[in-house]
Motif scaffolding. Structure first.
Motif, PDB file in Angstrom:
ATOM      1  N   TRP A   1       4.453   1.353   7.269  1.00 48.44           N
ATOM      2  CA  TRP A   1       4.665   2.465   8.198  1.00 48.44           C
ATOM      3  C   TRP A   1       5.483   3.561   7.523  1.00 48.44           C
ATOM      4  CZ3 TRP A   1       2.376   1.441  12.923  1.00 48.44           C
ATOM      5  CH2 TRP A   1       2.014   0.114  13.149  1.00 48.44           C
TER       6      TRP A   1
ATOM      7  N   TRP B   1       3.193   7.812   9.543  1.00 46.77           N
ATOM      8  CA  TRP B   1       1.875   7.340   9.126  1.00 46.77           C
ATOM      9  C   TRP B   1       1.765   5.825   9.213  1.00 46.77           C
ATOM     10  CZ3 TRP B   1      -2.022  10.375   6.442  1.00 46.77           C
ATOM     11  CH2 TRP B   1      -1.723  11.743   6.420  1.00 46.77           C
TER      12      TRP B   1
ATOM     13  N   ALA C   1      -0.190   2.928   6.864  1.00 46.34           N
ATOM     14  CA  ALA C   1      -0.895   2.773   5.592  1.00 46.34           C
ATOM     15  C   ALA C   1      -1.384   1.339   5.450  1.00 46.34           C
ATOM     16  CB  ALA C   1       0.024   3.125   4.424  1.00 46.34           C
TER      17      ALA C   1
ATOM     18  N   ARG D   1      -6.281   2.169  -0.839  1.00 41.79           N
ATOM     19  CA  ARG D   1      -5.228   2.401   0.156  1.00 41.79           C
ATOM     20  C   ARG D   1      -5.719   3.474   1.114  1.00 41.79           C
ATOM     21  NH1 ARG D   1      -0.461   5.850   0.676  1.00 41.79           N
ATOM     22  NH2 ARG D   1       1.145   4.714   1.805  1.00 41.79           N
TER      23      ARG D   1
ATOM     24  N   ALA E   1      -4.405   5.743   4.461  1.00 37.59           N
ATOM     25  CA  ALA E   1      -3.267   6.144   5.283  1.00 37.59           C
ATOM     26  C   ALA E   1      -3.760   7.065   6.386  1.00 37.59           C
ATOM     27  CB  ALA E   1      -2.209   6.844   4.426  1.00 37.59           C
TER      28      ALA E   1
ATOM     29  N   ASP F   1      -2.360   9.460   9.850  1.00 38.65           N
ATOM     30  CA  ASP F   1      -1.207  10.052  10.530  1.00 38.65           C
ATOM     31  C   ASP F   1      -1.181   9.720  12.018  1.00 38.65           C
ATOM     32  OD1 ASP F   1      -3.121  11.726  11.683  1.00 38.65           O
ATOM     33  OD2 ASP F   1      -2.098  13.573  11.123  1.00 38.65           O
TER      34      ASP F   1
END
Length: 101
Positions: A30, A34, A36, A44, A46, A48
């Motif tokens: 976190w 965001w 992730a 990865r 991520a 928002d």
């Protein structure tokens, strides 16, 4: 992993907001506002928790991705490859080609 607003779950089990999760090569963190998700595969994602999404891929995967992440070849001419191998003329046509039911 399913993320809806402030609710995140992995395989149906809730991941409490702000609490990192790590299991079998999958991690949820976190960073700031965001969420992730990182995998041991070198990808990865991520989010928002509103509209923005970023996808980061390790350099070892260069030229080895497919789909909405593109081909990772640094060649804009092959950015919109559809599942059938043809190139979509527009971003919307590309995205629609990858829709699943």
């Amino acid at each position: 992993v399913v993320a809806e607003g402030r609710n995140v779950s992995v395989n149906g089990a809730a991941v409490p907001e702000g609490h990192p999760y790590l299991h079998k090569g999958l991690g949820v963190t976190w960073p700031g506002d965001w969420v992730a998700v990182a995998s041991s595969l070198g990808v990865r994602v991520a989010w928002d928790r509103q509209l923005a999404v970023t996808v980061t891929v390790e350099p070892e995967l260069r030229g080895g991705t497919w789909g909405l992440c593109g081909t990772y070849t640094d060649d804009p001419a092959d950015d919109f490859v559809r599942p059938d191998g043809d190139i979509a003329a527009f971003a919307a046509a590309f995205g629609n080609a990858w829709k699943v039911p």
